[in-house]
Design an enzyme around this catalytic site. Structure first.
Site, PDB file in Angstrom:
ATOM      1  N   ASP A  62       0.934  -1.456  -0.309  1.00  0.00           N
ATOM      2  CA  ASP A  62      -0.053   0.107  -0.460  1.00  0.00           C
ATOM      3  C   ASP A  62       0.492   1.583  -0.255  1.00  0.00           C
ATOM      4  O   ASP A  62       1.535   1.039   0.672  1.00  0.00           O
ATOM      5  CB  ASP A  62      -0.612  -0.210   0.673  1.00  0.00           C
ATOM      6  CG  ASP A  62      -2.117   1.121   1.063  1.00  0.00           C
ATOM      7  OD1 ASP A  62      -1.573   2.290   0.705  1.00  0.00           O
ATOM      8  OD2 ASP A  62      -2.607   1.027   2.109  1.00  0.00           O
ATOM      9  N   TYR A 193      -5.881  15.982  -9.200  1.00  0.00           N
ATOM     10  CA  TYR A 193      -5.332  14.767 -10.759  1.00  0.00           C
ATOM     11  C   TYR A 193      -3.948  15.282 -11.535  1.00  0.00           C
ATOM     12  O   TYR A 193      -3.094  15.008 -11.448  1.00  0.00           O
ATOM     13  CB  TYR A 193      -6.529  13.558 -11.296  1.00  0.00           C
ATOM     14  CG  TYR A 193      -6.169  12.266 -12.073  1.00  0.00           C
ATOM     15  CD1 TYR A 193      -5.193  11.926 -11.498  1.00  0.00           C
ATOM     16  CD2 TYR A 193      -5.330  12.932 -13.138  1.00  0.00           C
ATOM     17  CE1 TYR A 193      -4.539  10.980 -11.790  1.00  0.00           C
ATOM     18  CE2 TYR A 193      -4.675  11.776 -14.147  1.00  0.00           C
ATOM     19  CZ  TYR A 193      -4.686  11.089 -13.411  1.00  0.00           C
ATOM     20  OH  TYR A 193      -4.365   9.362 -13.967  1.00  0.00           O
TER      21      TYR A 193
END
Ligand code: NAP
Length: 276
Positions: A62, A193
């Site tokens: 992760d 983004y």
């Protein structure tokens, strides 16, 4: 300790990452690690590739979790004494119609796409073996977002002397500016983004420069790339490329032959160096 070459792809339980693992299993002469933050999703993806006759290995990762990154680092150090190929593919994007406040989208998106990717690099780049290949999956959106920045910010992001610390400060400032709703006044484009991917592309340019300065003799090549517009959960079914087509440029960069000394520190799409 194994002398077998080893490749790691982040966020590879689905989408472009899975297609990169599939291609590397066919073309990379060594062990290929499919990684996933969720072991169940990761093992399911491994099983899918095994049904195709391929033999990926699995490790949990992760990229938002420093402990998870360190566990992978220690594993690679102990089992292989380093790493030959690293593809930083893991990333997230809010859907266009998501109603989460922009400041939340900025914080969450930057956390994974920029800070998570950077944390992986901080731990794993020192492990890269000579002739290693590092691919940071950015996006064409980083270029359009760059053009949407103020002249002052553009100059900073195009600078050949910007440091990693300065970049981190700028990415942190973007998140803080969104919380105060002053990001547009401060010269930022209206895309979390896009800014996160500016961070990935600029980080790649800085890291390549540092490799030149500190490890020139090791012939490591590090680049950022855009996979294209790819049919995945992120981009949706209308995108033009299949995941396999999206994997082509990242895989090309991951498998640059040992005789190659370029591209390095570039932004690449469709296997072509693009201006930044
Ligand atoms: P995707 O199908 O949504 O897959 C993203 C992958 O990243 C998933 O495996 C996801 O895992 C993983 N991921 C997300 N956060 C993570 C974390 N904190 N730690 C580890 N893994 C994490 O998206 P995709 O389209 O394949 O995108 C792959 C990369 O290409 C991204 O960096 C994206 O920004 C970039 N890109 C995509 C396009 C496009 O058109 N698709 C265009 C340009 C660039 P979970 O399954 O657990 O969520």
């Amino acid at each position: 300790m194994s002398n077998v070459p080893v490749a790691v792809v982040t966020g590879s339980n689905k989408g472009i990452g899975l297609a990169i693992v599939r291609a590397l299993c066919k073309q990379f002469p060594g062990d290929v690690y499919l990684t996933s933050r969720d072991p169940g999703r990761g093992q399911a993806a491994v099983a899918q590739l095994q049904q195709e006759g391929l033999k990926p290995l699995f490790h949990q990762l992760d990229i938002d979790d420093p402990q998870s990154i360190r566990a992978l680092r220690d594993f690679l150090k102990e089992k292989y004494g380093g790493l030959n190929v690293l593809v930083n593919n893991a990333g997230i994007a809010f859907k266009v119609h998501d109603t989460a406040p922009f400041a939340v989208q900025a914080e969450v998106t930057l956390k994974t796409n920029f800070f998570g990717t950077r944390n992986v690099c901080t731990e794993l780049l020192p492990l890269m073996k000579p002739y290693g290949r590092v691919v940071n999956v950015s996006s064409m959106v980083s270029s359009s977002a760059l053009r949407g920045c103020s002249q002052e910010l553009q100059q900073k992001f195009r600078s050949d002397t910007i440091t990693e610390e300065e970049l981190v400060q700028l990415m942190t400032k973007f998140v803080e500016d969104t919380k105060k709703n002053i990001h547009e006044k401060e010269g930022w484009p209206n895309t979390a983004y896009g800014v996160s991917k500016i961070g990935v592309t600029v980080l790649s340019r800085i890291q390549a420069r540092l490799l030149n300065e500190q490890r020139k003799g090791d012939h490591i090549l590090l680049n950022a790339c855009c996979p294209g517009w790819v049919r995945t959960d992120m981009a949706g079914p209308k995108a033009t490329k299949s995941p396999e087509e999206g994997a082509e440029t990242p895989v090309y960069l991951a498998l640059l032959p040992s005789s190659a000394d370029a591209p390095h520190g570039q932004f690449v799409s469709d296997k072509t160096v693009r201006p930044w």
